[in-house]
Motif scaffolding. Structure first.
Motif, short mmCIF file in Angstrom:
data_model
loop_
_atom_site.label_atom_id
_atom_site.label_comp_id
_atom_site.label_asym_id
_atom_site.label_seq_id
_atom_site.Cartn_x
_atom_site.Cartn_y
_atom_site.Cartn_z
N HIS A 97 0.78 -1.09 0.15
CA HIS A 97 0.04 0.10 0.08
C HIS A 97 0.92 1.12 0.13
O HIS A 97 1.87 1.19 0.76
CB HIS A 97 -1.14 0.05 1.11
N ALA A 173 -4.98 10.32 -5.23
CA ALA A 173 -6.47 10.20 -4.68
C ALA A 173 -6.81 9.34 -3.54
O ALA A 173 -8.03 9.38 -3.03
CB ALA A 173 -7.02 9.53 -6.14
N ILE A 174 -5.68 8.95 -2.80
CA ILE A 174 -6.04 8.18 -1.56
C ILE A 174 -6.39 8.90 -0.42
O ILE A 174 -5.57 10.05 0.02
CB ILE A 174 -5.09 7.08 -1.14
N GLY A 175 -7.69 9.04 0.16
CA GLY A 175 -8.01 9.70 1.31
C GLY A 175 -8.19 11.54 0.86
O GLY A 175 -8.30 12.12 1.89
N GLY A 236 -10.96 2.82 1.11
CA GLY A 236 -10.29 3.11 2.44
C GLY A 236 -11.60 3.61 3.27
O GLY A 236 -12.21 3.14 3.88
N GLY A 237 -11.71 5.12 3.20
CA GLY A 237 -12.78 5.72 3.97
C GLY A 237 -14.02 5.08 4.06
O GLY A 237 -14.72 4.87 5.05
C1 PEP Z 1 -6.81 3.31 0.20
O1 PEP Z 1 -6.25 3.40 1.43
O2 PEP Z 1 -6.48 1.86 -0.05
C2 PEP Z 1 -7.82 3.96 -0.35
C3 PEP Z 1 -8.38 3.88 -1.55
O3 PEP Z 1 -8.39 5.00 0.59
P1 PEP Z 1 -9.41 6.12 0.33
O4 PEP Z 1 -10.76 5.35 -0.21
O5 PEP Z 1 -10.03 6.67 1.74
O6 PEP Z 1 -9.06 7.04 -0.81
#
Ligand code: PEP
Length: 254
Positions: A97, A173-175, A236-237
Motif C-alpha cells: 500500500h 487520490a487516496i484519502g 479506504g474511508g
Molecule cells: C486506500 O487507502 O486504499 C484508499 C483507497 O483510501 P480511500 O478510499 O480513503 O481513498
C-alpha cells in the motif's frame, strides 16, 4: 473475458478489536443481496483478524490483513507472517500500500518478497501500485506503473496469478476526496494489464482482477466499475461505514 468483481475494504489503523464484529456483521448484512455475485473482503489490522473471521463466519464476507512479512518465522520483532494470518483465518493480504511505501520504507523489491510469500502460502495478495502526483505531472505515469508491475511481480508465475489481485491506487487520490476519472483509471488499468501480459502471458493477464482505489464512494463507483479493465475497488474511508461500503458493492453487483 468476464472477471468477478472484488470490493475490498482497507480499514487501515482505525477499528479496535472490540469494534470489529459490529462492522463486519454490518457489512455482511448490508451486502447480503450481492453475495455470490461480488467478492466482498474486509482487510483489517492484524489484531482484528480473529474477531473479524469469527464475525464473518457463515456470511459471504472474507477477511484479509493489511501487510505480511516474507519470512515464515524468526527474529522479526513486530512483524506478522503469512502462516500467522492463515492460522487466524485470513484469506487475503494487502501488500505494498502507498502508505507502507511512503511511511515505512516499502520498496518494489520488498513488495515483491511479500507478494510472493503471501501467494506461496495460499493467501490472495492484493498488490498495490500507483503513481504520485509529481510523477503524473512529470509525465512519468507509464514508466512508474511499468516498473512497479515488473519489479513488484517479478517471478510471479502464471499459476500464481490465481491468487493475485492488483490494486491501482493513484497516490494523489487516496484519502483526498479526489478521484481519478474513469478514463484516467481505465488508461492505467489497461497499461497494468498489458505490462502483466508480458510477464505471465496475455491469456493469464486477462484473468487477473485489477481494482481501482482512491476515494471510491457509492456516488462514483458505478462509472469507474463500468470500465473494461476495472474489476473492483480497494476502499479506504468508505469501508468504515457499512452502508457506504455496501453502496459500492451494490454498484459492482449490476
Ligand atoms: C486506500 O487507502 O486504499 C484508499 C483507497 O483510501 P480511500 O478510499 O480513503 O481513498
Amino acid at each position: 473475458m468476464s472477471r468477478k468483481k472484488i470490493i475490498a475494504g482497507n480499514w487501515k489503523m482505525n477499528v479496535k478489536p472490540s469494534e470489529t464484529a459490529a462492522l463486519v456483521k454490518g457489512v455482511a448484512e448490508a451486502t447480503a443481496a450481492a453475495a455470490g455475485r461480488v467478492d466482498v473482503v474486509c482487510c483489517t489490522p492484524a489484531i482484528d483478524v480473529p474477531a473479524a473471521v469469527a464475525a464473518a463466519a457463515g456470511t459471504g464476507v472474507e477477511i484479509g490483513a493489511e501487510n505480511c512479512h516474507w519470512e515464515d518465522h524468526g527474529a522479526f520483532t513486530g512483524e506478522i507472517s503469512t502462516g500467522m494470518l492463515l492460522d487466524a483465518g485470513a484469506k487475503y493480504v494487502i501488500v505494498g500500500h502507498s502508505e507502507r511505501r511512503q511511511y515505512f520504507g516499502e520498496t518494489d523489491e520488498t513488495v515483491n518478497r511479500r507478494a510472493r510469500a503471501a501467494i506461496a502460502a495460499g493467501l490472495t495478495a492484493i498488490v498495490c501500485i500507483g503513481e504520485t502526483l509529481e510523477e503524473r505531472d512529470a509525465g512519468r505515469l507509464q514508466e512508474v506503473i511499468r516498473r512497479q508491475v515488473n519489479v513488484g511481480l517479478k517471478d510471479v508465475s502464471a499459476a500464481d496469478c490465481a491468487r493475485l489481485v492488483i490494486a491501482y491506487e493513484p497516490v494523489w487520490a487516496i484519502g483526498t476526496g479526489r478521484t481519478a476519472t474513469p478514463d484516467q483509471a481505465q488508461e492505467a488499468h489497461a497499461l497494468i494489464r498489458s505490462t502483466l501480459a508480458a510477464l505471465v502471458g496475455a491469456e493469464t493477464a486477462e484473468t487477473v482482477r485489477i481494482q481501482y482505489g482512491g476515494s471510491m464512494k457509492p456516488g462514483n463507483a458505478a462509472d469507474l466499475l463500468a470500465k473494461k479493465d476495472i474489476d473492483g475497488g480497494l476502499i479506504g474511508g468508505a469501508s468504515l461505514k457499512a452502508a457506504d461500503f455496501a453502496g459500492i458493492v451494490a454498484a459492482a453487483a449490476v
